[in-house]
Design an enzyme around this catalytic site. Structure first.
Site: not given
Lengths: 164, 564
Positions: B50, B112-113, B162, B478
């Site tokens: 993502e 969940f999630q 949802k 760097m």
């Protein structure tokens, strides 16, 4: 730079999470909040937040601009630039031993405050005023023995002839 | 007409003129992805992580001059977007990120999630929403796009439970958003603009200074005209590269920590700093007390909080860069052009030439080991400066900024403010989706390319051909450079000798890989790699301990540079 007390009156959308956006802005950028009070307005979609902060002149400019940048903030009014009325409400529970009861009642009278609960051991005093008045009252109550304090943050409105 | 939440979402996204979105599905977004798949005119690029989706949307927005869109699921899908959102926020990139969320009835139950992504992203978005009423879905999406692309642009997140997505409701196209609490001020103050023109006229040693704001306001052309009319040298921030032609004689190069000697010396000695679309970041200013100490500063910015934040500004102009610059150009055209060509100016430009001659950007390419700067310089030659170039973060980014002389805006895409390693490869994929006919090159380090190398699969699978140049010094270069200069050469945690075989890595993903360790073959490798179809990795094994110079140590004055 000199640190001053600033009093901001902020109109915001009455939506969940708005207070968190404002407090998050202050914590994220290292500004401090001295007191904060939130209430409804005559418009059900708008809330008013009164906030007191101590900072220097450059910081208050940033605070005002950053607040204004938040999408849910409608107006930011710096009352310290104007004439305004300020009030704070405090409830103070003090020891009220028999030899002190009369003196406490006299002081309460002088400050035009009220005793709202009386017991054998304690009084609860209600006092309203600007922060100076409340601080003065506290100082006088200190020797009597303050048990507990509950206090609101400052609330304020600009005066009709608001220019300083 | 009754539509599902998913149908409304897709309809609203398309109504914004968006034709490509970057996403990754999950339980909470099945309905949305199901709907997206049914629309031929809305392309969904399936990423492999993502974070990649958000960087792609970021680069897509920059290369396409529109708003980027990412679509991810709830919980980990949402938290994986945070780095990308924070980067877009730092760089003021217009973007809308849609996240799935558990059904409204489960919110707050540690389902969940489930994660409070609105709470998590509050400080790194321009604004965000959790939609709790399907009737507000359409108008909120419209508001989200409006906020993302207006004023000072930025990312907006919309969290979609949802049940809202599955709800069927009556749909009417909402009216354009009217928000009493959000009205960006575009119109610059006329008096201030006249004052700015007076300052330009009376300046003996002016410097013009452009930032990302000039590019996002699409004001590069006007800015360039003004600078040329004023006969003033020009410098720019990392985000401003391309706003003024990098091959023009008036161009000083980038300023700041790794700015050119002449750019930083010009800031130290100018009497007018005319700045547009910049926010005076610490990497640009160095020690604040010594920043442009003798100059009057003009600052044009859409965001009032950018003004007086770090430096004191003498002539602030709050408003749209393009409107302000157009107006200033108009005012300047009324003046006698010779007014901008005094003897003092000639002396000033002479002084700058002197700095350029005595202390140019430099490196020495020997016969044995490839110098990274040489690769970038040759990349510029071979691509004729026409490629869209993305970078990772670190030395690769600074060398690209120094040696790929960007002539046009929207051609240099880098994570400027947040400095995200792992940005460059997904950004290249996003830019290619926006500009399929353009050559898109990602300049990477061997460290940062490993942060999002899974997006090679996205590039290959979606036929978004990108060319990746890896400057492989087997160090986190760097940080190693700082260790060399300020930490007694104690190279803690920066050795990257344990690395994948990048040619095989390319092969594993169905891309093509080339390796080059011979200075004499750099150009040939570049030509071959760039001319090979598909996604290509060109790995250049470079000098291990090469450093980026000039360098202003953190907190130092701009004019106190380390030169070697």
């Amino acid at each position: 730079m000199d640190t001053n007390r600033y009093l901001l009156s902020i109109l915001v959308d009455n939506e969940p999470g708005v207070l968190s956006r404002i407090s998050g802005l202050f914590s994220g950028r290292g500004f401090n909040i001295d007191s904060l009070s939130v209430a409804k307005t005559t418009d059900p979609n708008v809330s008013i937040i009164t906030m007191v902060t101590y900072c220097d002149a450059q910081t208050i400019e940033q605070i005002k601009k950053q607040l204004h940048k938040l999408i849910n903030v409608i107006t930011v009014n710096d009352l310290t630039e104007k004439k305004y009325v300020e009030r704070q409400l405090a409830l103070i529970k003090v020891h009220a031993k028999s030899d002190k009861r009369a003196e406490i009642m006299r002081i309460v009278d002088i400050f035009r405050s009220k005793i709202v609960d009386v017991g054998h051991a304690h009084f609860v005093v209600e006092i309203s005023g600007d922060s100076g008045k409340i601080d003065a009252f506290m100082r006088l109550m200190q020797p009597m023995g303050i048990v507990e304090i509950a206090s609101t943050g400052a609330i304020a409105l600009g005066r009709e002839n608001g220019k300083k | 007409m009754k539509l599902t939440g998913a149908q409304i979402l897709v309809h609203m996204i398309k109504s914004q003129g968006v034709d490509t979105i970057f996403g990754y599905p999950g339980g909470a977004t099945i309905d949305i992805h199901d709907e997206v798949e049914r629309h031929d005119d809305l392309r969904h690029i399936l990423v492999r992580h993502e974070q990649g989706a958000v960087h792609m949307a970021d680069a897509y927005a920059r290369a396409h001059k529109t708003t980027g869109v990412a679509l991810v699921t709830s919980g980990p899908g949402a938290t994986n977007t945070v780095t990308g959102i924070a980067s877009a926020h730092s760089d003021s990139i217009p973007m809308v990120v849609f996240t799935g969320q558990v059904p409204t009835g489960l919110i707050g139950n540690d389902a969940f999630q489930e994660v409070d992504i609105v709470g998590i992203t509050r400080p790194c978005t321009k604004h965000n929403y959790l939609i709790k009423d399907p009737k507000k879905l359409a108008s909120t999406i419209q508001e989200a796009f409006h906020i993302a692309q207006s004023g000072r642009p930025g990312p907006v997140l919309v969290d979609l439970p949802k049940d809202i997505i599955q709800a069927e409701i009556e749909f009417d196209m909402p009216e354009p958003p009217q928000m009493r609490s959000y009205k960006p001020n575009y119109k610059p103050n006329k008096k201030q603009m006249s004052k700015a023109v007076e300052l330009i006229k009376s300046a003996k040693r002016p410097v013009f200074f452009c930032g990302g704001g000039v590019i996002s306001a699409q004001a590069s052309e006007t800015f360039t005209k003004i600078a040329k009319l004023a006969n003033a040298p020009v410098t720019g921030t990392l985000m401003g590269l391309g706003a003024f032609p990098g091959t023009d004689p008036l161009w000083l190069g980038m300023l700041g920590m790794h700015g050119t000697y002449r750019a930083n010396m010009s800031i130290g000695n100018c009497d007018l700093l005319f700045s547009a679309g910049v926010r005076f970041d610490d990497r640009v200013t160095g020690r604040l007390e010594n920043f442009a100490p003798n100059a009057k500063i003009v600052q044009i910015d859409i965001d009032p909080t950018s003004i007086h934040k770090n430096v004191e500004v003498h002539c602030p102009i709050v408003g749209d860069c393009r409107m302000a610059l157009d107006q200033i150009l108009k005012l300047m055209k009324k003046e006698d052009p010779n007014g901008f060509r005094s003897k003092d100016r000639d002396e000033w430009l002479g002084q700058i030439d002197e700095w350029k001659r005595t202390t140019p950007l430099k490196y020495e390419q020997g016969d044995d080991t490839i110098k990274p700067q040489y690769v970038v310089e040759k990349l510029h030659e071979v691509t004729e400066g026409k490629a869209i170039v993305t970078t990772e973060v670190g030395q690769n980014q600074m060398w690209t900024a120094q040696y790929y002389h960007f002539d046009k805006p929207n051609h240099f895409i880098t994570s400027g403010g947040l400095g995200v390693m792992g940005f460059g490869l997904p950004a290249a994929v996003g830019a290619k989706a926006a500009q399929p006919d353009k050559l898109v090159v990602c300049v990477a380090g061997d460290g940062s390319i490993q942060m999002n190398s899974q997006e090679l699969m996205t590039a290959v699978a979606s036929k978004l051909d990108v060319k990746i140049v890896i400057l492989n010094n087997r160090y986190l270069g760097m940080v190693r450079q700082w260790q060399e200069l300020f930490y007694d050469k104690f190279y803690a945690a920066t050795n990257m000798e344990a690395a994948p075989d990048f040619v095989k890595l390319a092969d594993a993903y169905g891309a093509k890989g080339f390796r080059c360790d011979d200075p004499g073959k750099v150009v040939d490798t570049l030509r071959e790699g760039l001319n090979t179809e598909g996604t290509v990795i060109m790995e250049f094994v470079v000098e291990r301990e090469e450093s980026v110079y000039p360098m202003v140590p953190a907190g130092g004055a701009l004019t106190e540079m380390l030169l070697v």
